[in-house]
Design a protein around this motif. Structure first.
Motif, PDB file in Angstrom:
ATOM      1  N   ASP A  89      45.354  40.985  28.788  1.00  0.00           N
ATOM      2  CA  ASP A  89      44.512  39.714  28.509  1.00  0.00           C
ATOM      3  C   ASP A  89      43.080  39.614  28.390  1.00  0.00           C
ATOM      4  OD1 ASP A  89      47.171  38.520  28.493  1.00  0.00           O
ATOM      5  OD2 ASP A  89      47.067  37.606  30.343  1.00  0.00           O
ATOM      6  N   ILE A  90      42.629  40.610  29.050  1.00  0.00           N
ATOM      7  CA  ILE A  90      41.042  40.914  28.959  1.00  0.00           C
ATOM      8  C   ILE A  90      40.616  41.463  27.621  1.00  0.00           C
ATOM      9  CG2 ILE A  90      40.753  40.711  31.666  1.00  0.00           C
ATOM     10  CD1 ILE A  90      40.138  43.842  31.375  1.00  0.00           C
ATOM     11  N   LEU A  91      41.501  42.030  27.062  1.00  0.00           N
ATOM     12  CA  LEU A  91      40.974  42.623  25.628  1.00  0.00           C
ATOM     13  C   LEU A  91      41.588  41.552  24.395  1.00  0.00           C
ATOM     14  CD1 LEU A  91      42.791  45.873  26.006  1.00  0.00           C
ATOM     15  CD2 LEU A  91      40.611  45.395  26.561  1.00  0.00           C
ATOM     16  N   LEU A 138      37.472  43.728  34.045  1.00  0.00           N
ATOM     17  CA  LEU A 138      38.555  44.356  34.706  1.00  0.00           C
ATOM     18  C   LEU A 138      38.233  44.337  36.283  1.00  0.00           C
ATOM     19  CD1 LEU A 138      40.822  46.311  35.396  1.00  0.00           C
ATOM     20  CD2 LEU A 138      39.495  47.989  34.965  1.00  0.00           C
ATOM     21  N   ILE A 139      37.009  44.427  36.688  1.00  0.00           N
ATOM     22  CA  ILE A 139      36.587  44.173  38.004  1.00  0.00           C
ATOM     23  C   ILE A 139      36.832  42.971  38.533  1.00  0.00           C
ATOM     24  CG2 ILE A 139      34.510  44.156  39.831  1.00  0.00           C
ATOM     25  CD1 ILE A 139      33.550  46.693  38.156  1.00  0.00           C
ATOM     26  N   MET A 193      39.096  40.648  36.886  1.00  0.00           N
ATOM     27  CA  MET A 193      40.498  40.393  37.121  1.00  0.00           C
ATOM     28  C   MET A 193      40.875  41.031  38.397  1.00  0.00           C
ATOM     29  SD  MET A 193      43.656  42.206  36.652  1.00  0.00           S
ATOM     30  CE  MET A 193      43.310  43.443  35.446  1.00  0.00           C
ATOM     31  N   ALA A 194      40.694  42.157  38.809  1.00  0.00           N
ATOM     32  CA  ALA A 194      41.156  42.557  40.217  1.00  0.00           C
ATOM     33  C   ALA A 194      40.839  41.724  41.457  1.00  0.00           C
ATOM     34  CB  ALA A 194      40.702  43.901  40.439  1.00  0.00           C
ATOM     35  N   ASP A 195      39.595  41.081  41.357  1.00  0.00           N
ATOM     36  CA  ASP A 195      39.422  40.333  42.417  1.00  0.00           C
ATOM     37  C   ASP A 195      39.907  38.909  42.194  1.00  0.00           C
ATOM     38  OD1 ASP A 195      37.784  39.301  44.726  1.00  0.00           O
ATOM     39  OD2 ASP A 195      36.311  38.503  43.046  1.00  0.00           O
ATOM     40  N   GLU A 196      40.324  38.384  41.144  1.00  0.00           N
ATOM     41  CA  GLU A 196      40.955  37.160  41.124  1.00  0.00           C
ATOM     42  C   GLU A 196      42.342  37.151  41.083  1.00  0.00           C
ATOM     43  OE1 GLU A 196      39.709  35.166  37.081  1.00  0.00           O
ATOM     44  OE2 GLU A 196      37.766  35.647  37.544  1.00  0.00           O
ATOM     45  N   GLU A 197      43.106  38.457  40.346  1.00  0.00           N
ATOM     46  CA  GLU A 197      44.612  38.196  40.525  1.00  0.00           C
ATOM     47  C   GLU A 197      44.979  38.871  41.861  1.00  0.00           C
ATOM     48  OE1 GLU A 197      46.544  36.903  38.223  1.00  0.00           O
ATOM     49  OE2 GLU A 197      44.805  36.268  37.268  1.00  0.00           O
ATOM     50  N   TYR A 198      44.232  39.915  42.351  1.00  0.00           N
ATOM     51  CA  TYR A 198      44.870  40.978  43.459  1.00  0.00           C
ATOM     52  C   TYR A 198      44.057  40.499  44.467  1.00  0.00           C
ATOM     53  CZ  TYR A 198      47.521  42.446  39.537  1.00  0.00           C
ATOM     54  OH  TYR A 198      48.252  42.665  38.287  1.00  0.00           O
ATOM     55  N   ASP A 199      42.725  39.940  44.559  1.00  0.00           N
ATOM     56  CA  ASP A 199      41.774  39.998  46.008  1.00  0.00           C
ATOM     57  C   ASP A 199      41.180  41.223  46.249  1.00  0.00           C
ATOM     58  OD1 ASP A 199      40.379  38.439  47.555  1.00  0.00           O
ATOM     59  OD2 ASP A 199      41.839  38.325  49.159  1.00  0.00           O
ATOM     60  N   VAL A 200      41.169  42.158  45.202  1.00  0.00           N
ATOM     61  CA  VAL A 200      40.767  43.284  45.566  1.00  0.00           C
ATOM     62  C   VAL A 200      39.511  43.737  44.935  1.00  0.00           C
ATOM     63  CG1 VAL A 200      41.248  45.989  44.835  1.00  0.00           C
ATOM     64  CG2 VAL A 200      43.122  44.474  45.665  1.00  0.00           C
ATOM     65  N   LYS A 201      38.296  44.155  45.840  1.00  0.00           N
ATOM     66  CA  LYS A 201      36.981  44.655  45.294  1.00  0.00           C
ATOM     67  C   LYS A 201      37.090  45.994  44.644  1.00  0.00           C
ATOM     68  CE  LYS A 201      35.251  40.816  47.067  1.00  0.00           C
ATOM     69  NZ  LYS A 201      35.356  39.710  46.215  1.00  0.00           N
ATOM     70  N   LEU A 202      37.275  45.877  43.366  1.00  0.00           N
ATOM     71  CA  LEU A 202      37.324  47.240  42.333  1.00  0.00           C
ATOM     72  C   LEU A 202      35.765  47.753  42.089  1.00  0.00           C
ATOM     73  CD1 LEU A 202      39.354  48.995  40.966  1.00  0.00           C
ATOM     74  CD2 LEU A 202      39.299  47.703  39.147  1.00  0.00           C
ATOM     75  N   THR A 203      35.293  48.997  42.471  1.00  0.00           N
ATOM     76  CA  THR A 203      34.016  49.099  42.181  1.00  0.00           C
ATOM     77  C   THR A 203      33.878  50.272  40.981  1.00  0.00           C
ATOM     78  OG1 THR A 203      34.212  51.223  43.456  1.00  0.00           O
ATOM     79  CG2 THR A 203      33.922  49.357  44.547  1.00  0.00           C
ATOM     80  N   GLY A 204      32.606  50.160  40.720  1.00  0.00           N
ATOM     81  CA  GLY A 204      32.374  50.913  39.359  1.00  0.00           C
ATOM     82  C   GLY A 204      32.811  52.607  39.691  1.00  0.00           C
TER      83      GLY A 204
END
Length: 76
Positions: free
Chosen positions: A12-14, A42-43, A45-56
């Motif tokens: 969906d982000i593509l 992607l960062i 989306m991870a935060d919104e959908e999974y409440d996860v802080k994905l880092t670089g």
């Protein structure tokens, strides 16, 4: 958390990549659309959908979408 839902969220982000081409083995950096804005999406989306802080660093250390999924799953 399910891999198929994650793959749909990633697709969906593509804008220009056929969702049917997105699999857990996909090397996301090889996608024509992959750039810094896609990484930020992607960062987000991870935060919104999974409440996860994905880092670089999480993204840099990953090769496939399966790798990203495992990081998100482990942080959730």
């Amino acid at each position: 958390m399910e891999i198929n839902a994650f793959l749909r969220n990633f697709a969906d982000i593509l804008d220009d990549t056929d969702a049917a081409l997105i699999t857990q083995e996909t090397v996301f950096r090889d996608l024509d659309e992959w750039n810094s804005l896609t990484a930020l999406s992607l960062i987000a989306m991870a935060d919104e959908e999974y409440d996860v802080k994905l880092t670089g660093d999480d993204i840099k250390s990953s090769n496939s979408l399966q790798d990203i999924f495992e990081i998100i799953k482990n942080k959730a």
